[in-house]
Design a protein around this motif. Structure first.
Motif, PDB file in Angstrom:
ATOM      1  N   GLY A  64      -8.544  -8.409 -16.220  1.00  0.00           N
ATOM      2  CA  GLY A  64      -8.106  -9.775 -15.954  1.00  0.00           C
ATOM      3  C   GLY A  64      -8.090 -10.153 -14.488  1.00  0.00           C
ATOM      4  N   HIS A  65      -8.286  -9.187 -13.609  1.00  0.00           N
ATOM      5  CA  HIS A  65      -8.220  -9.436 -12.168  1.00  0.00           C
ATOM      6  C   HIS A  65      -9.595  -9.567 -11.524  1.00  0.00           C
ATOM      7  CE1 HIS A  65      -3.935  -8.665 -12.364  1.00  0.00           C
ATOM      8  NE2 HIS A  65      -4.189  -7.547 -13.017  1.00  0.00           N
ATOM      9  N   ARG A  66     -10.649  -9.499 -12.315  1.00  0.00           N
ATOM     10  CA  ARG A  66     -12.002  -9.608 -11.780  1.00  0.00           C
ATOM     11  C   ARG A  66     -12.680 -10.842 -12.358  1.00  0.00           C
ATOM     12  NH1 ARG A  66     -15.252  -4.185 -12.691  1.00  0.00           N
ATOM     13  NH2 ARG A  66     -16.769  -5.481 -11.656  1.00  0.00           N
ATOM     14  N   LEU A  67     -13.551 -11.437 -11.578  1.00  0.00           N
ATOM     15  CA  LEU A  67     -14.363 -12.537 -12.097  1.00  0.00           C
ATOM     16  C   LEU A  67     -15.367 -11.957 -13.096  1.00  0.00           C
ATOM     17  CD1 LEU A  67     -15.131 -14.473  -8.797  1.00  0.00           C
ATOM     18  CD2 LEU A  67     -13.611 -15.172 -10.654  1.00  0.00           C
ATOM     19  N   PRO A  68     -15.745 -12.724 -14.107  1.00  0.00           N
ATOM     20  CA  PRO A  68     -16.722 -12.200 -15.062  1.00  0.00           C
ATOM     21  C   PRO A  68     -18.086 -12.020 -14.396  1.00  0.00           C
ATOM     22  CG  PRO A  68     -16.185 -14.483 -15.569  1.00  0.00           C
ATOM     23  CD  PRO A  68     -15.289 -14.062 -14.453  1.00  0.00           C
ATOM     24  N   PRO A  69     -18.841 -11.012 -14.828  1.00  0.00           N
ATOM     25  CA  PRO A  69     -20.172 -10.803 -14.254  1.00  0.00           C
ATOM     26  C   PRO A  69     -21.163 -11.819 -14.817  1.00  0.00           C
ATOM     27  CG  PRO A  69     -19.820  -9.277 -16.042  1.00  0.00           C
ATOM     28  CD  PRO A  69     -18.522 -10.032 -15.860  1.00  0.00           C
ATOM     29  N   GLN A  70     -22.318 -11.932 -14.174  1.00  0.00           N
ATOM     30  CA  GLN A  70     -23.376 -12.775 -14.720  1.00  0.00           C
ATOM     31  C   GLN A  70     -23.980 -12.111 -15.964  1.00  0.00           C
ATOM     32  OE1 GLN A  70     -23.017 -12.372 -11.348  1.00  0.00           O
ATOM     33  NE2 GLN A  70     -22.335 -14.482 -11.057  1.00  0.00           N
ATOM     34  N   THR A  71     -23.989 -10.762 -15.972  1.00  0.00           N
ATOM     35  CA  THR A  71     -24.500 -10.016 -17.125  1.00  0.00           C
ATOM     36  C   THR A  71     -23.534  -8.896 -17.475  1.00  0.00           C
ATOM     37  OG1 THR A  71     -26.803 -10.468 -16.522  1.00  0.00           O
ATOM     38  CG2 THR A  71     -26.428  -8.627 -18.009  1.00  0.00           C
ATOM     39  N   LEU A  72     -23.307  -8.734 -18.774  1.00  0.00           N
ATOM     40  CA  LEU A  72     -22.504  -7.638 -19.310  1.00  0.00           C
ATOM     41  C   LEU A  72     -23.404  -6.844 -20.239  1.00  0.00           C
ATOM     42  CD1 LEU A  72     -19.773  -6.199 -19.845  1.00  0.00           C
ATOM     43  CD2 LEU A  72     -19.404  -7.883 -21.679  1.00  0.00           C
ATOM     44  N   ALA A  73     -23.558  -5.550 -19.975  1.00  0.00           N
ATOM     45  CA  ALA A  73     -24.365  -4.675 -20.830  1.00  0.00           C
ATOM     46  C   ALA A  73     -23.449  -3.603 -21.411  1.00  0.00           C
ATOM     47  CB  ALA A  73     -25.492  -4.038 -20.030  1.00  0.00           C
ATOM     48  N   VAL A  74     -23.588  -3.352 -22.710  1.00  0.00           N
ATOM     49  CA  VAL A  74     -22.655  -2.467 -23.408  1.00  0.00           C
ATOM     50  C   VAL A  74     -23.413  -1.555 -24.368  1.00  0.00           C
ATOM     51  CG1 VAL A  74     -20.661  -2.404 -24.961  1.00  0.00           C
ATOM     52  CG2 VAL A  74     -20.851  -4.232 -23.265  1.00  0.00           C
ATOM     53  N   ALA A  75     -22.993  -0.294 -24.418  1.00  0.00           N
ATOM     54  CA  ALA A  75     -23.505   0.633 -25.424  1.00  0.00           C
ATOM     55  C   ALA A  75     -22.954   0.203 -26.778  1.00  0.00           C
ATOM     56  CB  ALA A  75     -23.077   2.055 -25.100  1.00  0.00           C
ATOM     57  N   ALA A  76     -23.834  -0.011 -27.752  1.00  0.00           N
ATOM     58  CA  ALA A  76     -23.417  -0.517 -29.059  1.00  0.00           C
ATOM     59  C   ALA A  76     -22.423   0.411 -29.742  1.00  0.00           C
ATOM     60  CB  ALA A  76     -24.640  -0.740 -29.950  1.00  0.00           C
ATOM     61  N   ASP A  77     -22.556   1.725 -29.561  1.00  0.00           N
ATOM     62  CA  ASP A  77     -21.607   2.626 -30.216  1.00  0.00           C
ATOM     63  C   ASP A  77     -20.211   2.494 -29.628  1.00  0.00           C
ATOM     64  OD1 ASP A  77     -22.369   3.834 -27.830  1.00  0.00           O
ATOM     65  OD2 ASP A  77     -22.446   5.854 -28.667  1.00  0.00           O
TER      66      ASP A  77
END
Length: 168
Positions: A64-77
């Motif tokens: 909650g203390h960081r601005l959101p990134p332009q891109t979020l990449a996540v491992a599906a598992d």
């Protein structure tokens, strides 16, 4: 302001294997690439790719203390097994301001309507650096494919020109 790509994964090897070339190409293009990873006994493979490393638990606790990134990449598992990661991905998809990209061999069925299959063609440098990151991660040597495949939902008005193209 520099563009930011936040990558969320359980371990370094997963990031290198599935997204290493894309991360390198984004880093070399001037993006701030941060990998939020739970298991990181050796950070060298990610440093080779130009990424900074942040402990996943710390990152989730302070999200909650960081601005959101332009891109979020996540491992599906990780999406499937960590409710905090799942909530963050769903929130990013709902808000629509962040490009959301996932990789992995299993796919969350609930996201089928939200994201499409995309590919990134690795630069020659990305292929070479990904091979070095593979070696540093002590992964079995394999030929580095020139394309990495993901599932992604690009924002309605992307902040940058897309480097992920629809697979087809």
């Amino acid at each position: 302001m520099r563009y930011r790509l936040d990558v969320v994964a359980a371990d370094v090897a997963d990031v290198v294997r599935f997204a290493g070339g894309w991360l390198f190409d984004r880093a070399i293009a001037g993006w701030d690439v941060t990998v939020l990873v739970a298991d990181h006994p050796d950070e060298r493979p990610l440093r080779i790719l130009g990424a900074q490393i942040v402990d996943l638990e710390y990152a989730l606790a302070t999200a909650g203390h960081r601005l959101p990134p332009q891109t979020l990449a996540v491992a599906a598992d990780l999406f499937d097994c960590d409710p905090r990661v799942r909530e963050g991905v769903l929130q990013a998809l709902d808000q629509g301001a962040t490009e959301v990209t996932l990789w992995g061999q299993t796919w969350p069925a609930e996201l089928d309507d939200s994201v499409g299959l995309v590919q990134h063609r690795l630069s020659a440098a990305a292929q070479a650096f990904k091979a070095q990151a593979f070696a540093a991660a002590a992964l079995p040597p394999i030929p580095i494919e020139p394309i990495e495949t993901f599932r992604s939902r690009v924002t309605a008005s992307p902040a940058v020109e897309a480097d992920l193209i629809p697979a087809g």
